[in-house]
Every structure is written in structure tokens, then in C-alpha cells.
Design a protein around this motif. Structure first.
Motif: not given
Length: 306
Positions: A45-50, A69-74, A83-86, A88-92
């Protein structure tokens, strides 16, 4: 009687290839305009595109989806986590996507459509493709699967509990066994050129399903884009028909939205299913007025085989 009528009519299925963030309000409207009965999403759908997944989850047409695979990109790899833009200890964001899709996500599971005597079974979610066991952490942590053998067994377990006589398989990447040329449905089109990059666990599960006596009219997937990386002279082969009559459809025509003369066009793969048999598969492009502006017939069953 109503059930028999539903089963005897043509079931019109839309398969949406790798989206890669190309999803708009008009896509949902176009699906309604096309009059499809069922929509299958092959992931990426995108790179973890919620937000994209949220829009797709709201579609009020029967649907099934699998994560790419892109849906779990980070999340799935060390380089992605760096490279994770958020936080990960606060969001999934992976879990957010899965929660939004709910039962519509069929990775390692199934979804029943009793009105059509049909079960959609998902392959391995988040598949990277090929014979190597990639994304090991996410498979182990979320599904308790540690290798190809366990993966095949988990897909097959979903098949064994399927209520429908017919099983449609939905994967992100296709199964191995569809050819080793770079232009084959899951062929390797980057250096070194050539080789079968299908998923062995998916192929094994399909083989076991045939042994169980289930009918498999359709196996559909994406991941390997129609445009090849090493040449522009040919496109990837979209359809393969097995000796058993199963249609294998790669729906990843990317980009799925293009602009010509200021007019947007969007593609969908349309599959017609009659009495448990695929009679036609086509790649259609829909224009801004929601009319089909082109249709490429990828497969058509000859009348003698009906």
C-alpha cells in the motif's frame, strides 16, 4: 434458490496491484462504477502507509487483502528501523494497518464468501520474494513462523479449514514454479538476470491444496512489477495457466495511476469467474469520467473448455 443464483452468475473480481501510495477517492468510486463483486488487494500500500490502508478499509465492497514487504518497511529490517520516521516505542504502524483491515487481511489465514461457495486464502504476509527466508523477525514475532516449511504448513492449515469448494489464493509475491526467465510472472529481472523469484512456501501450499481435492481457479499476487528493470523492450508476463486450469495473475501494473494530457487514468485487473472457472482476465484503465478507456485481455477461456 437465491444462493444457487448467486453461484451461477459471473463473479466479477477486481485485483488491485501494488499501490505504493497511489490511492485516491476516485479509486473507490471507480470500483463501484465497474460493478465488481469482490476486491483483492495484493499489498504494498506504501511504506507503512496507515492513511492509505484506512481509506481502503472503508470500502464497502467485499474485500480481502495481504500485506506486502513495503507495508513493514520501517519495522522488518535493521536498515528500515534506522530510517523509521516515528517512535517505534510509542507507535506501531504495522499493527495499525492490520487493525484497520481486521478480518479482511488474509495473510496466513482465510476469509469465507459462502454466497459464492468460495474461500480466499492468504499466502505469507510481508513477503520479499525469492528462495531466501527474509523478514525473519516479523514472521517469528507476529506469526510464530521460522522457515519456509512452517510457512507452507501455516498456509495449508488455513486451506484445510476452508468451507468453500473453490479456493482463491492471494499473495503479495507469487509462488515459485512459474518460470525462471526475467519476464516470467515472478522472474528475477535484476543483476544477475534470470531465476525464479517466486515463494517456495506458497508453491508448496498450492500443491498440497491440489492434493486435498480443492479447486483453485485463481492465484493472484503482485510485488514483481510489469515493467522490467533490465529492458524496456518487453513487459513482464502477467498470466500463467497451469495444466490443472488454475490462472496465476500478476496484477502489479506500476504506477497504477498515470496522467496523460492532464487526465488521470487508473488501472485494475478484472477477473471473471463462472462456475468456479476463470473465463477472462483483463487489465483495464479507467479515465476521469469513470469510463473504461482501454482493456487489455490477458486471458480468455476458449468456449470449448467451458
Amino acid at each position: 434458490m437465491t444462493s444457487q443464483k448467486k453461484q451461477s452468475k459471473t463473479l466479477k473480481i477486481a485485483v488491485v496491484g501494488d499501490i505504493h501510495d497511489q490511492w485516491e477517492v476516485d479509486d473507490a468510486i471507480a470500483l463501484k462504477s465497474l460493478g465488481v463483486d469482490l476486491v483483492l488487494f495484493v499489498g504494498d500500500f506504501g511504506n507503512e502507509s496507515v492513511e492509505v490502508v484506512k481509506a481502503i478499509a472503508s470500502i464497502d465492497i467485499p474485500k480481502a487483502a495481504i500485506m506486502g514487504n513495503h507495508d513493514a518497511w520501517y519495522t522488518a529490517t535493521e536498515w528500515g528501523r534506522k530510517k523509521c520516521p516515528y517512535d517505534r516505542s510509542q507507535e506501531d504502524w504495522v499493527q495499525e494497518q492490520l487493525d484497520l483491515l481486521g478480518a479482511a487481511h488474509v495473510g496466513y489465514s482465510k476469509l469465507e464468501f459462502p454466497e459464492w461457495n468460495l474461500t480466499v486464502v492468504g499466502g505469507r504476509p510481508f513477503s520479499w520474494g525469492g528462495p531466501e527466508w527474509r523478514f525473519a523477525d516479523i514472521c517469528k514475532e507476529r506469526y510464530g513462523v521460522t522457515d519456509m516449511e512452517e510457512s507452507a504448513a501455516k498456509i495449508t492449515a488455513a486451506v484445510k479449514s476452508a468451507a468453500g469448494d473453490a479456493v482463491i489464493f492471494l499473495g503479495h509475491n507469487g509462488p515459485s514454479g512459474l518460470g525462471d526467465r526475467p519476464e516470467d510472472p515472478c522472474g528475477k529481472d535484476w543483476h544477475p538476470i534470470g531465476g525464479d523469484f517466486g515463494d517456495p512456501d506458497f508453491a508448496e501450499a498450492i500443491s498440497q491444496t491440489i492434493n486435498l481435492g480443492k479447486t483453485i481457479p485463481l492465484v493472484t499476487f503482485g510485488h514483481m512489477h510489469h515493467t522490467l528493470r533490465h529492458t524496456k523492450k518487453v513487459l513482464r508476463t502477467s498470466v500463467f495457466r497451469s495444466p490443472e486450469g488454475t490462472i496465476y495473475l500478476n496484477a502489479a501494473s506500476v504506477p497504477r495511476i498515470v496522467e496523460n494530457d492532464g487526465q488521470k487514468q487508473r488501472n485494475f485487473s478484472i477477473v471473471n469467474l463462472e462456475a468456479g472457472v476463470v473465463t477472462q482476465a483483463a487489465l483495464v484503465w479507467v479515465g476521469q469520467d469513470l469510463q473504461v478507456i482501454s482493456e487489455e485481455i490477458l486471458y480468455e477461456l476458449s468456449p470449448s473448455k467451458l
